[in-house]
Design a protein around this motif. Structure first.
Motif, mmCIF file in Angstrom:
data_model
loop_
_atom_site.group_PDB
_atom_site.id
_atom_site.type_symbol
_atom_site.label_atom_id
_atom_site.label_comp_id
_atom_site.label_asym_id
_atom_site.label_seq_id
_atom_site.Cartn_x
_atom_site.Cartn_y
_atom_site.Cartn_z
ATOM 1 N N LEU A 4 10.137 103.739 36.183
ATOM 2 C CA LEU A 4 9.377 103.102 37.246
ATOM 3 C C LEU A 4 9.456 103.904 38.545
ATOM 4 O O LEU A 4 9.190 103.387 39.621
ATOM 5 C CB LEU A 4 9.905 101.689 37.482
ATOM 6 C CG LEU A 4 9.701 100.708 36.322
ATOM 7 C CD1 LEU A 4 10.382 99.377 36.612
ATOM 8 C CD2 LEU A 4 8.217 100.488 36.060
ATOM 9 N N GLU A 5 9.794 105.176 38.438
ATOM 10 C CA GLU A 5 9.986 106.005 39.632
ATOM 11 C C GLU A 5 8.720 106.089 40.477
ATOM 12 O O GLU A 5 8.777 106.022 41.707
ATOM 13 C CB GLU A 5 10.438 107.409 39.229
ATOM 14 C CG GLU A 5 10.731 108.303 40.428
ATOM 15 C CD GLU A 5 11.246 109.668 40.022
ATOM 16 O OE1 GLU A 5 11.621 110.434 40.919
ATOM 17 O OE2 GLU A 5 11.261 109.959 38.806
ATOM 18 N N VAL A 6 7.558 106.234 39.835
ATOM 19 C CA VAL A 6 6.307 106.347 40.594
ATOM 20 C C VAL A 6 6.060 105.090 41.415
ATOM 21 O O VAL A 6 5.724 105.143 42.607
ATOM 22 C CB VAL A 6 5.122 106.623 39.647
ATOM 23 C CG1 VAL A 6 3.802 106.556 40.409
ATOM 24 C CG2 VAL A 6 5.271 107.988 38.984
ATOM 25 N N ALA A 7 6.233 103.927 40.795
ATOM 26 C CA ALA A 7 6.019 102.669 41.508
ATOM 27 C C ALA A 7 6.984 102.527 42.675
ATOM 28 O O ALA A 7 6.603 102.111 43.776
ATOM 29 C CB ALA A 7 6.172 101.499 40.549
ATOM 30 N N ALA A 35 14.446 102.212 45.621
ATOM 31 C CA ALA A 35 13.545 102.626 46.703
ATOM 32 C C ALA A 35 14.334 103.096 47.924
ATOM 33 O O ALA A 35 13.990 104.109 48.547
ATOM 34 C CB ALA A 35 12.619 101.470 47.072
ATOM 35 N N ALA A 36 15.403 102.373 48.263
ATOM 36 C CA ALA A 36 16.228 102.774 49.407
ATOM 37 C C ALA A 36 16.868 104.129 49.169
ATOM 38 O O ALA A 36 16.916 104.978 50.073
ATOM 39 C CB ALA A 36 17.302 101.715 49.669
ATOM 40 N N GLN A 37 17.328 104.345 47.955
ATOM 41 C CA GLN A 37 17.956 105.627 47.641
ATOM 42 C C GLN A 37 16.933 106.765 47.590
ATOM 43 O O GLN A 37 17.307 107.929 47.670
ATOM 44 C CB GLN A 37 18.714 105.525 46.321
ATOM 45 C CG GLN A 37 19.942 104.618 46.425
ATOM 46 C CD GLN A 37 20.768 104.589 45.156
ATOM 47 O OE1 GLN A 37 20.251 104.794 44.053
ATOM 48 N NE2 GLN A 37 22.050 104.297 45.295
ATOM 49 N N ALA A 38 15.645 106.392 47.470
ATOM 50 C CA ALA A 38 14.578 107.404 47.516
ATOM 51 C C ALA A 38 14.110 107.651 48.947
ATOM 52 O O ALA A 38 13.138 108.369 49.176
ATOM 53 C CB ALA A 38 13.396 106.955 46.661
ATOM 54 N N PHE A 272 -5.450 92.943 38.555
ATOM 55 C CA PHE A 272 -4.295 93.185 39.400
ATOM 56 C C PHE A 272 -3.597 94.452 38.924
ATOM 57 O O PHE A 272 -3.549 94.716 37.715
ATOM 58 C CB PHE A 272 -3.329 92.006 39.352
ATOM 59 C CG PHE A 272 -3.850 90.760 40.001
ATOM 60 C CD1 PHE A 272 -3.858 90.643 41.387
ATOM 61 C CD2 PHE A 272 -4.346 89.707 39.253
ATOM 62 C CE1 PHE A 272 -4.343 89.501 42.001
ATOM 63 C CE2 PHE A 272 -4.833 88.568 39.857
ATOM 64 C CZ PHE A 272 -4.834 88.465 41.237
ATOM 65 N N PRO A 273 -3.056 95.261 39.829
ATOM 66 C CA PRO A 273 -2.465 96.558 39.451
ATOM 67 C C PRO A 273 -1.107 96.414 38.753
ATOM 68 O O PRO A 273 -0.078 96.267 39.397
ATOM 69 C CB PRO A 273 -2.340 97.294 40.782
ATOM 70 C CG PRO A 273 -2.298 96.218 41.812
ATOM 71 C CD PRO A 273 -3.099 95.073 41.296
ATOM 72 N N PHE A 274 -1.128 96.491 37.446
ATOM 73 C CA PHE A 274 0.094 96.393 36.637
ATOM 74 C C PHE A 274 0.778 97.752 36.575
ATOM 75 O O PHE A 274 0.151 98.763 36.280
ATOM 76 C CB PHE A 274 -0.280 95.913 35.229
ATOM 77 C CG PHE A 274 0.836 95.997 34.238
ATOM 78 C CD1 PHE A 274 2.007 95.293 34.425
ATOM 79 C CD2 PHE A 274 0.710 96.782 33.102
ATOM 80 C CE1 PHE A 274 3.040 95.373 33.511
ATOM 81 C CE2 PHE A 274 1.731 96.872 32.173
ATOM 82 C CZ PHE A 274 2.896 96.166 32.382
ATOM 83 N N ALA A 275 2.080 97.786 36.875
ATOM 84 C CA ALA A 275 2.783 99.065 36.992
ATOM 85 C C ALA A 275 3.903 99.251 35.991
ATOM 86 O O ALA A 275 4.423 100.365 35.866
ATOM 87 C CB ALA A 275 3.345 99.224 38.406
ATOM 88 N N GLY A 276 4.309 98.208 35.273
ATOM 89 C CA GLY A 276 5.386 98.412 34.312
ATOM 90 C C GLY A 276 5.928 97.116 33.748
ATOM 91 O O GLY A 276 5.753 96.042 34.330
#
Length: 362
Positions: A4-7, A35-38, A272-276
């Motif tokens: 799920l890195e892209v999301a 996300a915080a670590q990114a 709706f945009p489904f991401a994973g």
């Protein structure tokens, strides 16, 4: 794709959806950690976290848990982001919405001080679902966050969350609402004899004050109707924005899979945009026995080794059955990433556990 890195690195809004009891809250918190670590300033809106997880997120019993609290111990590098968390308070979010959409304090107070509003603002059918999305909108519009993650309320019909903005617009156009918000003379004109008798009966049963308070509530609501309609349409568009990501969380239990399938169908149908897809609580698949080993172990006498072989066979059967349950979910997920997370010996309830889970997700 198996991550799920892209999301986590590109989305501006993220919603974890699915049935109750499958680890949505923990997944949402772990995605926030990633996300915080990114390097992103991230806020996670939780609904009803388990007590120890709430403590780990700094929410505890604080009366101000509805406001963002920074979660310590998540990042260490200078270029890392931040993780903040808050607990959804549907009533306070409803109050904010009323104030935002009122043109002045007097108009807002007319709604907020109405006894009917005070009685129903925290318990209206679907209110929690809609207020979760409204809180997302408030945080997104503030411009303070790179990513807003909402752990949506568990619901037997999770699709209520997605339809909440459209239901609000429908409610504002309903003939009964239009009648109740009309002026007194107009109300008398459009109210037929049956309706008049109905109001008379209600006054006799509940007392005239509750009828007056109810009509007063709807009429005060009419003053902010334009703002409510506009906000509902904005929220509906926001949920479909290309920078929004829906993450469906399930477990391999049959009933959870059924609800997740219903939700995935709705996401696709309403665009709706489904991401994973995240599937929690999966039993590990044991290594299969070699043919020669299986033959040697086929006729064991009772004892620890025989018990271990029987346990291996039972676990294999369970793991195979779980993966069979997931086939339809995997088809519906299409090309989106599917993350399988094992059943752990203990629940994740602290920051180190969330950091470990975030690594599994991304």
């Amino acid at each position: 794709m198996t991550s799920l890195e892209v999301a986590v690195t590109e989305a501006k809004l993220m919603l974890t959806c699915g049935p109750g009891g499958v680890g949505k809250t923990t997944t949402a918190a772990a995605l926030g950690v990633a996300a915080a670590q990114a390097g992103r300033r991230t806020v996670v809106v939780t609904v009803d976290p388990a007590r120890r997880l709430a403590d780990a997120l700094g929410l505890g019993d604080d009366a101000e848990a509805d406001e963002p609290h920074q979660v310590p111990g998540i990042t260490t590098g200078a270029n890392d982001g931040e993780l903040w968390a808050l607990m959804l308070d549907a009533e306070q979010t409803f109050d904010r919405l009323v104030r935002d959409q009122s043109s002045n304090k007097k108009q807002a107070d007319a709604v907020l001080n109405n006894p009917v509003y005070q009685a129903i603002s925290g318990s209206l059918s679907g209110a929690q679902e809609y207020m979760a999305i409204e809180r997302l909108h408030q945080l997104h519009s503030s411009g303070e966050w790179d990513l807003v993650i909402v752990d949506t309320p568990p619901s037997r019909h999770a699709i209520d969350l997605l339809e909440a903005p459209d239901r609000l617009v429908g409610f504002l156009g309903h003939p009964v609402y239009r009648a109740l918000t009309a002026g007194q003379r107009a109300f008398a004109k459009i109210t037929d004899t049956a309706a008049s008798m109905f109001l008379w009966a209600v006054k006799r049963l509940a007392g005239p004050q509750i009828v007056e308070d109810t009509i007063g509530f709807f009429r005060s609501l009419a003053n902010i109707e334009g703002g409510l309609r506009k906000r509902a349409k904005e929220v509906s568009a926001l949920l479909r924005d290309e920078n929004t990501a829906f993450i469906v969380v399930s477990s391999p239990r049959s009933e959870a899979v059924g609800e997740a399938k219903h939700l995935l169908d709705a996401l696709h149908e309403k665009r709706f945009p489904f991401a994973g897809l995240v599937v929690n609580l999966i039993h590990p698949m044991p290594e299969p026995l070699a043919d020669e080993d299986a033959l040697l172990l086929a006729d064991l006498d009772d004892g620890p080794l025989a018990d271990h072989v029987a346990w291996h066979a039972e676990l294999t059967h369970l793991a195979v059955a779980e993966r069979a349950e997931l086939v339809e979910l995997e088809v519906l997920a299409g090309d989106a990433p599917i993350i399988e997370l094992p059943l752990l010996e203990v629940d994740i309830h602290d920051v180190p556990g969330l950091i470990d889970l975030s690594a599994r997700l991304v």
